[in-house]
Design an enzyme around this catalytic site. Structure first.
Site, PDB file in Angstrom:
ATOM      1  N   ALA A 203      56.613 -29.163  92.375  1.00 34.69           N
ATOM      2  CA  ALA A 203      56.828 -29.261  93.656  1.00 34.69           C
ATOM      3  C   ALA A 203      58.415 -28.805  94.004  1.00 34.69           C
ATOM      4  CB  ALA A 203      56.743 -30.811  94.174  1.00 34.69           C
TER       5      ALA A 203
ATOM      6  N   LYS B  97      66.626 -34.180  85.980  1.00 31.32           N
ATOM      7  CA  LYS B  97      67.082 -35.221  85.294  1.00 31.32           C
ATOM      8  C   LYS B  97      67.282 -35.233  83.756  1.00 31.32           C
ATOM      9  CE  LYS B  97      64.536 -38.875  85.404  1.00 31.32           C
ATOM     10  NZ  LYS B  97      64.009 -40.524  85.923  1.00 31.32           N
TER      11      LYS B  97
ATOM     12  N   TRP C 111      53.323 -31.339  81.885  1.00 31.36           N
ATOM     13  CA  TRP C 111      52.217 -32.057  81.076  1.00 31.36           C
ATOM     14  C   TRP C 111      50.645 -31.935  81.565  1.00 31.36           C
ATOM     15  CZ3 TRP C 111      53.445 -37.252  78.430  1.00 31.36           C
ATOM     16  CH2 TRP C 111      54.814 -37.018  77.703  1.00 31.36           C
TER      17      TRP C 111
ATOM     18  N   GLN D  73      47.053 -30.499  82.494  1.00 30.07           N
ATOM     19  CA  GLN D  73      46.129 -29.887  81.586  1.00 30.07           C
ATOM     20  C   GLN D  73      45.182 -29.371  82.466  1.00 30.07           C
ATOM     21  OE1 GLN D  73      44.327 -32.841  78.573  1.00 30.07           O
ATOM     22  NE2 GLN D  73      46.302 -32.867  77.542  1.00 30.07           N
ATOM     23  N   GLY D  74      44.583 -30.060  83.438  1.00 33.51           N
ATOM     24  CA  GLY D  74      43.407 -29.510  84.293  1.00 33.51           C
ATOM     25  C   GLY D  74      43.535 -28.245  84.971  1.00 33.51           C
TER      26      GLY D  74
ATOM     27  N   GLU E 254      35.615 -30.875  87.514  1.00 37.49           N
ATOM     28  CA  GLU E 254      36.094 -32.212  87.164  1.00 37.49           C
ATOM     29  C   GLU E 254      35.263 -33.533  88.082  1.00 37.49           C
ATOM     30  OE1 GLU E 254      40.406 -32.064  87.307  1.00 37.49           O
ATOM     31  OE2 GLU E 254      40.503 -30.779  85.561  1.00 37.49           O
TER      32      GLU E 254
ATOM     33  N   ASP F  88      62.167 -42.511  91.146  1.00 35.21           N
ATOM     34  CA  ASP F  88      63.520 -42.501  91.741  1.00 35.21           C
ATOM     35  C   ASP F  88      63.575 -41.881  93.151  1.00 35.21           C
ATOM     36  OD1 ASP F  88      64.316 -42.704  89.008  1.00 35.21           O
ATOM     37  OD2 ASP F  88      64.596 -40.570  88.572  1.00 35.21           O
TER      38      ASP F  88
ATOM     39  N   HIS G  71      44.426 -43.004  84.734  1.00 35.59           N
ATOM     40  CA  HIS G  71      43.444 -41.841  84.117  1.00 35.59           C
ATOM     41  C   HIS G  71      42.552 -42.508  83.200  1.00 35.59           C
ATOM     42  CE1 HIS G  71      42.192 -38.336  82.390  1.00 35.59           C
ATOM     43  NE2 HIS G  71      42.515 -37.517  83.305  1.00 35.59           N
TER      44      HIS G  71
ATOM     45  N   ARG H   8      37.672 -41.165  89.121  1.00 34.84           N
ATOM     46  CA  ARG H   8      38.489 -41.565  88.226  1.00 34.84           C
ATOM     47  C   ARG H   8      38.636 -43.270  88.179  1.00 34.84           C
ATOM     48  NH1 ARG H   8      43.420 -37.218  87.896  1.00 34.84           N
ATOM     49  NH2 ARG H   8      42.359 -35.675  86.799  1.00 34.84           N
TER      50      ARG H   8
ATOM     51  N   HIS I 187      48.525 -43.106  85.635  1.00 38.58           N
ATOM     52  CA  HIS I 187      48.548 -41.544  85.872  1.00 38.58           C
ATOM     53  C   HIS I 187      49.102 -40.703  86.778  1.00 38.58           C
ATOM     54  CE1 HIS I 187      47.126 -37.515  84.749  1.00 38.58           C
ATOM     55  NE2 HIS I 187      46.366 -37.442  85.694  1.00 38.58           N
TER      56      HIS I 187
ATOM     57  N   GLU J 166      54.190 -35.719  94.183  1.00 32.81           N
ATOM     58  CA  GLU J 166      53.765 -37.041  94.014  1.00 32.81           C
ATOM     59  C   GLU J 166      54.672 -37.996  94.502  1.00 32.81           C
ATOM     60  OE1 GLU J 166      52.190 -39.762  90.172  1.00 32.81           O
ATOM     61  OE2 GLU J 166      53.319 -37.993  89.739  1.00 32.81           O
TER      62      GLU J 166
ATOM     63  N   ARG K 158      42.976 -40.175  94.277  1.00 38.24           N
ATOM     64  CA  ARG K 158      43.186 -38.588  94.229  1.00 38.24           C
ATOM     65  C   ARG K 158      42.060 -38.183  93.787  1.00 38.24           C
ATOM     66  NH1 ARG K 158      45.497 -35.103  90.303  1.00 38.24           N
ATOM     67  NH2 ARG K 158      45.618 -36.741  88.852  1.00 38.24           N
TER      68      ARG K 158
END
Length: 525
Positions: free
Chosen positions: A13, A32, A42, A44-45, A112, A215, A236, A282, A343, A367, A378
């Site tokens: 984003a 940060k 991170w 993967q999908g 998915e 934050d 998840h 999920r 998740h 997010e 989601r």
């Protein structure tokens, strides 16, 4: 320091927003830690989108609405889905090489949970990493972007905070801590964009990196922003269970390709919980696993893909295969031990379709924001898509009104009345306590008694940490803990106010879903 735009966060984003600004717009990008520590890195999908001739916008919209359990903003869903193809094309234009079909003629689209058709564009099983690395190159090449790595946002600066007598609350910039020197600088910005991710580090088990400490949401709340739907934390279903690894995600795409969940005795169980069995949304899969673990006294369940061809597994899931193999698990020959883990944050800072928050001059993307797309749950792979669509929306709106704004002089950070901390161990102790009782009391299945117990403890810890914050020199760990306590309180308050079970929020006290869906809205005043 003065910039046209201040962006807090360096995931997809934040990067996409920074890149999309014209070269004449000066941008400060606050990260940060470093670029590789974001949740986007991170992922993967992949990125969901209507790219298949057999697919339709209406189908993607409907799948999103079904997953959202009646709480999605239909305008937001339509807006995001309609912009999915051009968002993925933008990534391709930036140089992202998505996995192709065998004939190399078109994108390989996978499926998915919750999707009715194959519509997930991906780069093997490390889509986020591939996108991040390419966009980092783009950011580095743009001279109008100044990157501040190893800098932590302390708080937003608003005219109300500095006692300006304006009639409306307006964001003027932020205080930023240099993690290495300990110096706090004030950055004045005509517009500020929060892109700092979610809150999953509030929980003991999470698939997220350590920087996911809420934050942006906490700072927005303290500044006076409206916050929405914080009770909807997506767990998840499949995080690797291993003594040496606590945060490694086992992608949903394994089940999309035919993987099945079983008990240690190889017994399948998902058919008991949903007609789609292992491809159920999920929240249902996570609750099913949680229930089976509690019912049978298990530490984990198994995800089995050994029925697939070994060469296919290694080619389709190279990252997961290599990571598990290094830990002594050959996923081509044995099932993977998995547990649910925090998740994704479906709620957050309330925004409109321009990514504007309820404070003038402040925007939120990714997010951190609650756009209305996700509702109560989601749909898989809609998150990266949301980052791309709303980064464009934010850039367009900011660019159109940038000349109407001016940089304002900001007060310097005052630490004249604080001293060096004398009990730094308190931060670690409080952090560990918070994550454990959030997991036990505010997790996948909730009761009002557990929520109230967690709330009482939160209030005590918040007072302790606020005293610490006011009297001692700040550190990144202290700032993260302060924010985690704040967002945890917002999660609990939201959960207590919802008198039903819907989507990701399941209450034993209110197990039924109400006929009418309403957002949970929190305001300081």
């Amino acid at each position: 320091m003065k910039f046209d735009v201040l962006i807090i966060g360096g995931g997809l984003a934040g990067l996409a927003t920074a890149i999309k600004f014209d070269n004449a717009v000066t941008v400060a990008l606050i990260i940060k830690k470093n670029f590789s520590t974001s949740s986007s890195h991170w992922a993967q999908g992949g990125v969901a989108g209507v790219l298949n001739k057999d697919d339709k916008l209406e189908l993607h919209e409907q799948d999103t609405l079904v997953a959202g359990a009646g709480l999605c903003n239909k305008d937001a869903v339509k807006f995001v889905v309609e912009n999915s193809e051009q968002s993925i094309q933008w990534l391709i234009d930036q140089g992202i090489e998505f996995t192709k079909t065998k004939d190399n003629q078109s994108l390989h689209l996978t499926k998915e949970g919750g999707h009715s058709l194959n519509r997930i564009a991906h780069v093997a099983d490390f889509t986020g990493k591939a996108i991040q690395e390419k966009l980092i190159e783009q950011v580095s090449a743009k001279k109008n972007i100044t990157v501040f790595e190893n800098h932590t946002a302390v708080d937003l600066i608003t005219n109300k905070k500095i006692n300006q007598k304006n009639s409306t609350n307006k964001c003027l910039g932020a205080y930023i801590l240099n993690n290495q020197t300990g110096q706090v600088i004030s950055i004045s910005a005509k517009k500020t964009v929060l892109a700092s991710g979610g809150v999953s580090k509030a929980y003991l088990y999470t698939t997220n990196p350590p920087v996911s400490t809420g934050d942006g949401i906490a700072m927005a709340w303290r500044a006076g922003c409206e916050i929405k739907n914080m009770e909807f934390i997506q767990f998840h279903p499949t995080c690797l269970f291993h003594p040496m690894e606590r945060s490694f995600l086992i992608s949903e795409t394994l089940r999309g390709e035919g993987g099945v969940l079983t008990l240690p005795n190889k017994e399948k169980f998902m058919h008991k919980y949903h007609p789609l069995a292992d491809l159920a949304p999920r929240d249902i899969v996570a609750r099913a696993i949680d229930n089976e673990m509690k019912q049978h006294g298990l530490e984990y369940v198994l995800l089995d893909i050994t029925m697939l061809d070994a060469d296919f597994i290694k080619k389709r899931f190279p990252n997961i295969y290599d990571h598990c193999y290094k830990l002594g698990i050959d996923i081509t020959e044995e099932a993977i031990p998995v547990v649910p883990a925090a998740h994704y944050t479906c709620g957050g800072v309330t925004t409109d379709l321009d990514a504007k928050t309820t404070i003038n001059g402040l925007y939120a993307v990714g997010e951190t924001a609650c756009t209305g797309l996700h509702g109560a749950n989601r749909l898989a792979s809609n998150s990266l898509l949301e980052c791309l669509v709303f980064s464009s929306a934010a850039v367009e709106h900011i660019s159109n009104c940038l000349n109407e704004s001016n940089n304002e002089a900001l007060p310097s950070w005052d630490e004249s009345r604080v001293s060096n901390p004398d009990e730094a161990v308190m931060i670690l102790q409080t952090w560990n306590e918070l994550r454990r009782f959030m997991w036990n009391y505010v997790g996948i299945v909730r009761t009002n008694q557990r929520l109230k117990r967690a709330f009482d403890r939160i209030e005590i810890l918040k007072d302790e940490i606020q005293h610490y914050y006011k009297n001692f020199i700040i550190s990144p760990d202290l700032l993260e803990l302060r924010n985690l306590l704040q967002v945890s309180e917002l999660i609990i308050l939201s959960a207590l106010s919802r008198k039903e079970s819907r989507g990701l929020h399941f209450s034993k006290d209110f197990p039924e879903k109400l006929d009418h869906a309403e957002d949970t809205v929190l305001r300081l005043d």
